[in-house]
Write a protein that holds these residues in place. Structure first.
Motif, short mmCIF file in Angstrom:
data_model
loop_
_atom_site.label_atom_id
_atom_site.label_comp_id
_atom_site.label_asym_id
_atom_site.label_seq_id
_atom_site.Cartn_x
_atom_site.Cartn_y
_atom_site.Cartn_z
N HIS A 172 108.95 -53.17 58.14
CA HIS A 172 109.21 -52.42 56.90
C HIS A 172 108.76 -53.19 55.67
O HIS A 172 108.35 -52.58 54.67
CB HIS A 172 110.69 -52.06 56.80
N ALA A 173 108.85 -54.51 55.70
CA ALA A 173 108.36 -55.30 54.57
C ALA A 173 106.87 -55.10 54.38
O ALA A 173 106.38 -54.95 53.25
CB ALA A 173 108.69 -56.78 54.78
N MET A 174 106.11 -55.09 55.48
CA MET A 174 104.66 -54.89 55.39
C MET A 174 104.33 -53.53 54.81
O MET A 174 103.42 -53.39 53.98
CB MET A 174 104.01 -55.06 56.76
N THR A 175 105.06 -52.51 55.22
CA THR A 175 104.73 -51.15 54.75
C THR A 175 105.35 -50.84 53.39
O THR A 175 104.90 -49.92 52.72
CB THR A 175 105.20 -50.10 55.78
N THR A 176 106.35 -51.60 52.98
CA THR A 176 106.94 -51.40 51.65
C THR A 176 106.08 -52.01 50.57
O THR A 176 105.75 -51.36 49.57
CB THR A 176 108.36 -52.00 51.58
N VAL A 177 105.70 -53.28 50.74
CA VAL A 177 104.86 -53.96 49.75
C VAL A 177 103.50 -53.27 49.64
O VAL A 177 102.92 -53.19 48.55
CB VAL A 177 104.69 -55.45 50.11
N ALA A 178 103.01 -52.74 50.77
CA ALA A 178 101.74 -52.01 50.76
C ALA A 178 101.91 -50.59 50.25
O ALA A 178 100.91 -49.85 50.16
CB ALA A 178 101.14 -51.98 52.17
N THR A 179 103.12 -50.20 49.90
CA THR A 179 103.46 -48.82 49.51
C THR A 179 102.85 -47.83 50.49
O THR A 179 102.22 -46.85 50.11
CB THR A 179 103.03 -48.49 48.06
N GLY A 180 103.03 -48.12 51.78
CA GLY A 180 102.45 -47.30 52.83
C GLY A 180 103.42 -46.29 53.42
O GLY A 180 103.12 -45.11 53.53
N GLY A 181 104.62 -46.75 53.84
CA GLY A 181 105.64 -45.82 54.28
C GLY A 181 105.83 -45.67 55.77
O GLY A 181 106.74 -44.94 56.18
N TYR A 182 105.00 -46.32 56.61
CA TYR A 182 105.27 -46.26 58.04
C TYR A 182 106.60 -46.94 58.35
O TYR A 182 106.91 -48.00 57.82
CB TYR A 182 104.16 -46.96 58.83
N PRO A 235 122.42 -50.99 50.38
CA PRO A 235 121.65 -52.21 50.14
C PRO A 235 120.21 -52.11 50.60
O PRO A 235 119.29 -52.58 49.91
CB PRO A 235 122.43 -53.27 50.94
N ILE A 236 119.95 -51.50 51.76
CA ILE A 236 118.58 -51.36 52.25
C ILE A 236 117.78 -50.44 51.33
O ILE A 236 116.62 -50.71 51.02
CB ILE A 236 118.59 -50.82 53.70
N ASP A 237 118.41 -49.37 50.86
CA ASP A 237 117.72 -48.46 49.94
C ASP A 237 117.29 -49.19 48.67
O ASP A 237 116.16 -49.02 48.19
CB ASP A 237 118.62 -47.28 49.59
N TYR A 238 118.18 -50.01 48.12
CA TYR A 238 117.86 -50.69 46.86
C TYR A 238 116.80 -51.78 47.07
O TYR A 238 115.99 -52.03 46.17
CB TYR A 238 119.13 -51.28 46.25
N VAL A 239 116.81 -52.42 48.22
CA VAL A 239 115.74 -53.37 48.52
C VAL A 239 114.40 -52.64 48.58
O VAL A 239 113.39 -53.10 48.03
CB VAL A 239 116.01 -54.10 49.86
N GLY A 240 114.40 -51.48 49.23
CA GLY A 240 113.18 -50.69 49.31
C GLY A 240 112.67 -50.28 47.95
O GLY A 240 111.48 -50.38 47.65
N VAL A 241 113.58 -49.82 47.07
CA VAL A 241 113.19 -49.42 45.71
C VAL A 241 112.56 -50.59 44.97
O VAL A 241 111.51 -50.46 44.32
CB VAL A 241 114.41 -48.88 44.94
N THR A 242 113.19 -51.75 45.06
CA THR A 242 112.71 -52.93 44.33
C THR A 242 111.28 -53.29 44.73
O THR A 242 110.41 -53.50 43.87
CB THR A 242 113.63 -54.13 44.61
N PHE A 243 111.01 -53.34 46.02
CA PHE A 243 109.70 -53.81 46.46
C PHE A 243 108.64 -52.70 46.45
O PHE A 243 107.45 -53.00 46.37
CB PHE A 243 109.81 -54.47 47.84
N MET A 244 109.06 -51.44 46.49
CA MET A 244 108.09 -50.37 46.24
C MET A 244 107.58 -50.45 44.81
O MET A 244 106.37 -50.28 44.55
CB MET A 244 108.72 -48.99 46.51
N ILE A 245 108.48 -50.72 43.88
CA ILE A 245 108.08 -50.86 42.48
C ILE A 245 107.21 -52.11 42.29
O ILE A 245 106.18 -52.06 41.61
CB ILE A 245 109.32 -50.91 41.56
#
Length: 481
Positions: free
Chosen positions: A210-220, A234-244
């Motif tokens: 998920h880190a690879m697909t979040t930083v890449a704003t990919g979504g897989y 907590p997972i949702d907020y981590v996702g929001v932070t690194f998508m941004i």
């Protein structure tokens, strides 16, 4: 046209892609899944072909002009997607070649649309390979946006030309240099994101993918229900932070590593992007309070996560927002086109182009009101050249022409109007999920016919490579000496 530099880079990156196939092979071998042999075989074939092309074309002058850069950019994703599809095609998933190529192109373009179901029980090799494809694709897009597109003057990107790229002939050597810095920053962001996901409650393997697909704003994702599988704040907020973070200009990260943090906060594009996110979140929050059972923090979190996911083009989902009502569906459709900042892993029209369009509109209104007035257009404190404004307007015009043509083509394949429009939007904007029961955030593209899948694949490529990079190759004049 001298093809040696084009073939050399294509061969080198193909060989690199082949070597990376051994990582999912190891993941499958560790759990005793037979697909490890598929990844090893595909890796050997891909590495051998790539190394052979690189060896045959290496040597000579290591420079690249604009025409060669156009050709390289347009063909690289096509070639890499073909080889990336091989392990998917030969795996136990029993995908057709159309499905395998669709999945590979969706990964490398960081679109996130998928034809695979049963991710919760899929072998780790496949899950890791999908994550790696998006990670590689995101890194490649950043390098292309910084090194190649500004020199080719695509869609106003010349406004972000780095000082290191004075002439087109410097694209190749300078791109190789800047790729090292970008990779280091990319790795750090991915590592921190994986650690944050793990600390928030994800398993280690899921956190890495998920880190690879979040930083890449990919979504897989590794689950059919995407991030919604965890149902965790907590997972949702981590996702929001690194998508941004993945949607901010990476050149500003380079400056930050050199001790200059203020440009990241002063950049008008960054402020406008965050403002769009804030407005979209507040509107969706209000819709949540009036149309769903969510209230308070859960309603805000659902609104924030899903708006950020769509705007950045990541495509994660925590809920099926098709059920939030017609207003939410309409807003999500509009957000699909927006995108993040230039020089990021994000997709879509990009924030700076929306700003330039606003500046042009304001200038035109002022000129009507005060015909004798002299007005200077400025962006980020600098004079906005006419060439940039013309490039942006041309890009946006072609973007929507391509969108409508894709929607029309999809409708002719049997998709209903909502699926055709949202499918065209999500492919050319590289977002991932469309709208509707079949291709919405709760569905996949598996049931879509093969013709529609190839149309969507073409749309992903067009959108990811900023349209003109692909279209110019089909012009007869491009091939004339």
């Amino acid at each position: 046209m001298e093809l040696r530099p084009v073939l050399m880079i294509t061969g080198a990156l193909t060989a690199t892609l082949g070597c990376s196939m051994f990582l999912p092979a190891i993941a499958d071998a560790m759990v005793g899944h037979p697909d490890w042999m598929v990844f090893v075989s595909a890796g050997l074939i891909t590495s051998f072909v790539g190394a052979g092309v690189w060896t045959a074309s290496s040597g000579g002058e290591q420079t690249m002009n604009a025409r060669q850069a156009f050709l390289l950019t347009a063909t690289l994703w096509i070639v890499l997607a073909f080889f990336a599809a091989l392990p998917l095609y030969f795996s136990e998933l029993s995908l057709s070649f159309t499905d395998a190529y669709f999945e590979a192109m969706s990964g490398l373009t960081t679109t996130g649309s998928t034809v695979i179901t049963g991710l919760d029980v899929a072998p780790p090799g496949i899950l890791l390979w999908r994550g790696l494809l998006q990670w590689f694709g995101g890194l490649g897009i950043v390098v292309m946006a910084i090194a190649v597109l500004p020199m080719l003057q695509i869609g106003g990107m010349q406004m972000f030309k780095a000082e290191a790229f004075d002439t087109p002939e410097k694209i190749l050597p300078r791109a190789a240099q800047i790729a090292g810095t970008m990779t280091a920053i990319y790795l750090v962001l991915t590592g921190v994101c994986a650690a944050a996901y793990w600390a928030a409650g994800m398993g280690l393997f899921d956190a890495v993918v998920h880190a690879m697909t979040t930083v890449a704003t990919g979504g897989y994702s590794t689950h059919d229900a995407s991030i919604g599988h965890y149902d965790s704040g907590p997972i949702d907020y981590v996702g929001v932070t690194f998508m941004i973070l993945g949607s901010l200009p990476f050149l500003l990260y380079i400056r930050a590593t050199q001790g200059s943090l203020m440009p990241l906060f002063r950049d008008s594009q960054v402020r406008a992007f965050l403002g769009i996110v804030a407005v979209a979140t507040l509107v969706l929050f209000y819709i949540q309070l009036t149309n769903t059972e969510h209230t308070g923090e859960p309603a805000f979190r659902q609104a924030l996560f899903n708006s950020v996911s769509v705007i950045t083009g990541t495509g994660y989902a925590t809920e099926d927002y098709d059920n939030w009502g017609h207003h939410a569906i309409a807003l999500m459709f509009v957000l699909t086109f927006l995108g993040g900042c230039a020089g990021s892993t994000s997709c879509g029209i990009k924030t700076f182009r929306l700003q330039v369009l606003y500046i042009e509109l304001r200038q035109h209104v002022r000129q009507i009101l005060f015909p004798s007035g002299v007005f200077v257009r400025r962006y980020n404190g600098r004079v906005l050249p006419d060439s940039v404004a013309a490039s942006v307007m041309s890009f946006v015009f072609v973007y929507f022409v391509a969108f409508f043509l894709l929607a029309l083509a999809l409708s002719l394949t049997g998709l209903n109007p909502l699926e055709s429009l949202s499918g065209a939007a999500t492919s050319i904007s590289n977002v991932g999920p469309g709208l509707g029961e079949r291709i919405g955030p709760a569905g996949t593209f598996q049931s879509v016919n093969d013709t529609a899948k190839w149309i969507l694949t073409a749309g992903m490529l067009l959108g990811r490579l900023e349209l003109f990079t692909v279209l110019v190759v089909f012009m007869p004049r491009f091939w004339r000496a």
